[in-house]
Design a protein around this motif. Structure first.
Motif, PDB file in Angstrom:
ATOM      1  N   SER A  74       0.805  -1.220   0.000  1.00 25.83           N
ATOM      2  CA  SER A  74       0.000   0.000   0.000  1.00 25.83           C
ATOM      3  C   SER A  74       0.841   1.274   0.000  1.00 25.83           C
ATOM      4  N   HIS A  75       2.179   1.127   0.025  1.00 22.33           N
ATOM      5  CA  HIS A  75       3.093   2.278  -0.083  1.00 22.33           C
ATOM      6  C   HIS A  75       2.917   3.286   1.041  1.00 22.33           C
ATOM      7  N   ASN A  76       2.530   2.831   2.212  1.00 20.44           N
ATOM      8  CA  ASN A  76       2.349   3.753   3.336  1.00 20.44           C
ATOM      9  C   ASN A  76       3.667   4.060   4.032  1.00 20.44           C
ATOM     10  N   LEU A  77       3.743   5.253   4.561  1.00 22.37           N
ATOM     11  CA  LEU A  77       4.901   5.672   5.347  1.00 22.37           C
ATOM     12  C   LEU A  77       4.523   5.611   6.822  1.00 22.37           C
ATOM     13  N   LEU A  78       5.176   4.722   7.564  1.00 20.95           N
ATOM     14  CA  LEU A  78       4.918   4.567   8.990  1.00 20.95           C
ATOM     15  C   LEU A  78       6.218   4.868   9.730  1.00 20.95           C
ATOM     16  N   PRO A  79       6.460   6.147  10.051  1.00 24.88           N
ATOM     17  CA  PRO A  79       7.759   6.553  10.612  1.00 24.88           C
ATOM     18  C   PRO A  79       8.182   5.769  11.844  1.00 24.88           C
ATOM     19  N   HIS A  80       7.227   5.452  12.722  1.00 30.19           N
ATOM     20  CA  HIS A  80       7.567   4.693  13.930  1.00 30.19           C
ATOM     21  C   HIS A  80       6.692   3.442  14.053  1.00 30.19           C
ATOM     22  N   TYR A  97      14.219   0.403   9.975  1.00 26.24           N
ATOM     23  CA  TYR A  97      14.846  -0.567  10.872  1.00 26.24           C
ATOM     24  C   TYR A  97      14.039  -0.682  12.154  1.00 26.24           C
ATOM     25  N   VAL A  98      14.024  -1.899  12.674  1.00 30.45           N
ATOM     26  CA  VAL A  98      13.304  -2.218  13.899  1.00 30.45           C
ATOM     27  C   VAL A  98      14.291  -2.829  14.871  1.00 30.45           C
ATOM     28  N   ASP A  99      14.285  -2.362  16.099  1.00 31.72           N
ATOM     29  CA  ASP A  99      15.113  -2.936  17.162  1.00 31.72           C
ATOM     30  C   ASP A  99      14.232  -3.750  18.091  1.00 31.72           C
ATOM     31  N   LEU A 100      14.582  -5.030  18.238  1.00 35.57           N
ATOM     32  CA  LEU A 100      13.877  -5.915  19.157  1.00 35.57           C
ATOM     33  C   LEU A 100      14.814  -6.292  20.304  1.00 35.57           C
ATOM     34  N   THR A 101      14.285  -6.315  21.508  1.00 36.36           N
ATOM     35  CA  THR A 101      14.999  -6.848  22.658  1.00 36.36           C
ATOM     36  C   THR A 101      14.287  -8.113  23.108  1.00 36.36           C
ATOM     37  N   ILE A 102      15.034  -9.201  23.203  1.00 34.69           N
ATOM     38  CA  ILE A 102      14.459 -10.493  23.567  1.00 34.69           C
ATOM     39  C   ILE A 102      15.085 -10.945  24.870  1.00 34.69           C
ATOM     40  N   ASN A 104      14.971 -13.990  27.704  1.00 34.99           N
ATOM     41  CA  ASN A 104      14.485 -15.336  28.047  1.00 34.99           C
ATOM     42  C   ASN A 104      13.394 -15.815  27.089  1.00 34.99           C
ATOM     43  N   GLY A 105      13.617 -15.582  25.793  1.00 36.40           N
ATOM     44  CA  GLY A 105      12.689 -16.068  24.781  1.00 36.40           C
ATOM     45  C   GLY A 105      11.451 -15.234  24.583  1.00 36.40           C
ATOM     46  N   GLN A 106      11.371 -14.065  25.226  1.00 39.64           N
ATOM     47  CA  GLN A 106      10.222 -13.179  25.074  1.00 39.64           C
ATOM     48  C   GLN A 106      10.676 -11.821  24.556  1.00 39.64           C
ATOM     49  N   VAL A 107       9.924 -11.273  23.596  1.00 42.86           N
ATOM     50  CA  VAL A 107      10.224  -9.935  23.094  1.00 42.86           C
ATOM     51  C   VAL A 107       9.740  -8.937  24.131  1.00 42.86           C
ATOM     52  N   THR A 108      10.670  -8.195  24.719  1.00 41.91           N
ATOM     53  CA  THR A 108      10.319  -7.257  25.794  1.00 41.91           C
ATOM     54  C   THR A 108      10.287  -5.802  25.330  1.00 41.91           C
ATOM     55  N   ASN A 109      10.864  -5.556  24.152  1.00 40.87           N
ATOM     56  CA  ASN A 109      10.848  -4.182  23.648  1.00 40.87           C
ATOM     57  C   ASN A 109      10.953  -4.208  22.134  1.00 40.87           C
ATOM     58  N   LYS A 110      10.228  -3.313  21.473  1.00 39.12           N
ATOM     59  CA  LYS A 110      10.293  -3.196  20.010  1.00 39.12           C
ATOM     60  C   LYS A 110      10.096  -1.739  19.620  1.00 39.12           C
ATOM     61  N   THR A 111      10.995  -1.229  18.811  1.00 41.46           N
ATOM     62  CA  THR A 111      10.903   0.159  18.345  1.00 41.46           C
ATOM     63  C   THR A 111      11.188   0.201  16.850  1.00 41.46           C
ATOM     64  N   ALA A 112      10.490   1.084  16.153  1.00 34.22           N
ATOM     65  CA  ALA A 112      10.640   1.223  14.703  1.00 34.22           C
ATOM     66  C   ALA A 112      11.099   2.626  14.351  1.00 34.22           C
ATOM     67  N   ASN A 113      11.974   2.710  13.366  1.00 37.81           N
ATOM     68  CA  ASN A 113      12.474   3.995  12.886  1.00 37.81           C
ATOM     69  C   ASN A 113      12.725   3.930  11.387  1.00 37.81           C
TER      70      ASN A 113
END
Length: 504
Positions: free
Chosen positions: A238-244, A265-270, A272-281
């Motif tokens: 759909s060519h959308n811009l999703l800044p975050h 780019y997306v930063d994930l923090t994992i 003990n096998g669980q994603v605890t943080n996710k940020t998009a830029n």
């Protein structure tokens, strides 16, 4: 006693340090770089605002030096769209992505534009998998050019990546390109993929070519809303811009817009096998001005262009004005380039009217000389021009269909010649078109009209089913050739917006 106390204290301290070490080892960071809807705009382009693959490659190399865990994904519509790729039917793009170490790519609708056989050949030379879990053959036989999912391992971290393709592919590429294929419900497929992967991996990523357009039945938002367990959706179409990014329940959806204007780019923090943080830029093109282009990628692109130049550099004519083929314009209203293309079709085929889908127009052209390469970039799909005969009622139905998704930026929006019509953009679908004139006279529903169109629409592409059974009365060469001939004959051209389409 002092020795015992000291020994106990030392043991306790050692245990604490060991537990602390285990805790640190259990926390892992993963960075995912991503692109979508590049449409072969692999060169840096200030006019289009494209970063280009050479600078993307530099940014990827820098990240891989600085970070332990880096993934690179593409959400599809990548192999087709510009002369640099169309002349070699996508091979140039594959070779470059191989050098850039792409991890996986979703299959987009336009990745079928060279046909299934060519897609199979591209998959053969690719060092990365093409993913589409909801793509199957109707007869149940195996598809050699795609995988459902992959599992990537980073130390002890396991990441599952599955792909989804839009069911709209059935009519958003030439129907011949997807004969014998079926695109199953993405939501149902996603549930199966999550169930299959959840006990095997720590992170589940869907790389999808679904989009978030209101005009689409199946979207990444719908998948995220109805399928728990997906940590990240890297999306396109759909060519959308999703800044975050966009959070839907616990799922992060990301898109970079289009044409490599941004690198996401997306930063994930994992932990003990669980994603605890996710940020998009996003890294927008304007922030890459000082980035040095990768030498190897730049050299390969230069050699490809040299090989193509003998064909693309030939001048076919000139224009006194900029020709507007911007996506958001050709999919929502009349443009001077849309008028030029349909005028050329109508003249070549000597028909009452001409109609082409706005989604088939893929670029603008600057004022000045026009080269073959520029025309091919505008009309990159290799469609042929043909004339059909339909009733006035069917012609009006085609216009109704063409504006049915307005104001969404959908490719079915019509560009026309020989017709003038008015429509209400907020009226119920099927009741939007108000008045239609054909060559200055009110349309007669019972009359027969000759219509110049392209073979994609004739086959029912973009949902123009009213064309599929119409008899073909004449067929000529490629649509890009028709436009080149018209430009050569009428140069310098100066097409204008003439109120052929009026929104009330």
């Amino acid at each position: 006693m002092n020795l015992k106390k000291f020994t106990l204290a030392l043991f306790t301290l050692t245990l604490i340090l060991m537990l602390s070490t285990v805790g640190l080892a259990a926390e892992v960071d993963l960075r995912i770089y991503h692109l979508n809807d590049v449409h072969a705009r692999i060169e840096a382009d200030d006019y289009a605002g494209s970063i280009g693959y050479a600078k993307v490659a530099t940014l990827l190399k820098q990240a891989r030096r600085e970070k332990e865990n880096v993934m690179f994904l593409d959400a599809g519509d990548t192999f087709h769209g510009q002369t640099i790729a169309n002349i070699n039917q996508g091979a140039a793009v594959v070779y470059l992505l191989n050098l850039m170490q792409l991890d996986a790519m979703a299959i987009g609708n336009h990745d079928f534009n060279y046909g299934q056989q060519r897609l199979s050949e591209l998959a053969e030379i690719a060092n990365f998998p093409l993913l589409s879990a909801n793509l199957n053959r109707i007869d149940g036989s195996m598809i050699d050019f795609k995988k459902d999912f992959i599992i990537k391992q980073y130390g002890d971290l396991k990441v599952g990546v599955f792909g989804l393709s839009t069911p709209e592919t059935a009519y958003k590429t030439h129907p011949k390109n997807v004969e014998g294929l079926i695109f199953r419900d993405p939501v149902t497929t996603a549930r199966k993929m999550v169930a299959q992967l959840s006990d095997k991996v720590d992170v589940i990523i869907a790389v999808t070519h679904l989009g978030i357009s209101e005009g689409s039945k199946y979207t990444s938002k719908k998948v995220a809303a109805e399928v728990p367990g997906i940590d990240l959706i890297v999306d396109g179409h759909s060519h959308n811009l999703l800044p975050h990014g966009m959070m839907v329940n616990d799922t992060l959806i990301v898109q970079t817009g289009e044409y490599s204007k941004n690198l996401g780019y997306v930063d994930l923090t994992i932990n003990n096998g669980q994603v605890t943080n996710k940020t998009a830029n996003l890294i927008p093109e304007e922030e890459t001005k000082s980035v040095k282009a990768d030498y190897l990628i730049s050299t390969v692109i230069e050699r490809i262009n040299r090989a193509n130049e003998l064909i693309t550099s030939q001048v076919v004519g000139s224009t006194a004005v900029e020709l507007d083929g911007a996506r958001e314009h050709v999919r929502t209203g009349e443009t001077n380039l849309g008028n030029l293309i349909t005028d050329a079709m109508k003249a070549k085929l000597d028909t009452d009217v001409a109609i082409t889908n706005g989604g088939g127009i893929r670029a603008s052209i600057d004022q000045g000389q026009i080269t073959q390469g520029e025309v091919i970039s505008v009309l990159p799909f290799g469609n042929t021009a043909m004339a059909i005969q339909i009733s006035g009622a069917d012609l009006k139905a085609a216009l109704e269909h063409g504006v049915s998704e307005y104001p969404a930026h959908e490719g079915l929006f019509p560009q026309i010649s020989g017709i003038k019509f008015t429509f209400k953009g907020d009226a119920p679908v099927g009741e939007r078109v108000q008045e239609v004139w054909v060559n200055g006279k009110l349309l007669d529903p019972a009359a027969q009209y000759t219509v110049a169109t392209n073979d994609f629409m004739k086959a029912g592409g973009d949902g123009y089913t009213m064309f599929s059974q119409a008899p073909v009365v004449k067929e000529v060469g490629g649509l890009e050739e028709v436009l080149m001939d018209y430009i050569a004959e009428h140069s310098p051209i100066k097409p204008a917006v003439e109120d052929r389409i009026i929104v009330k």
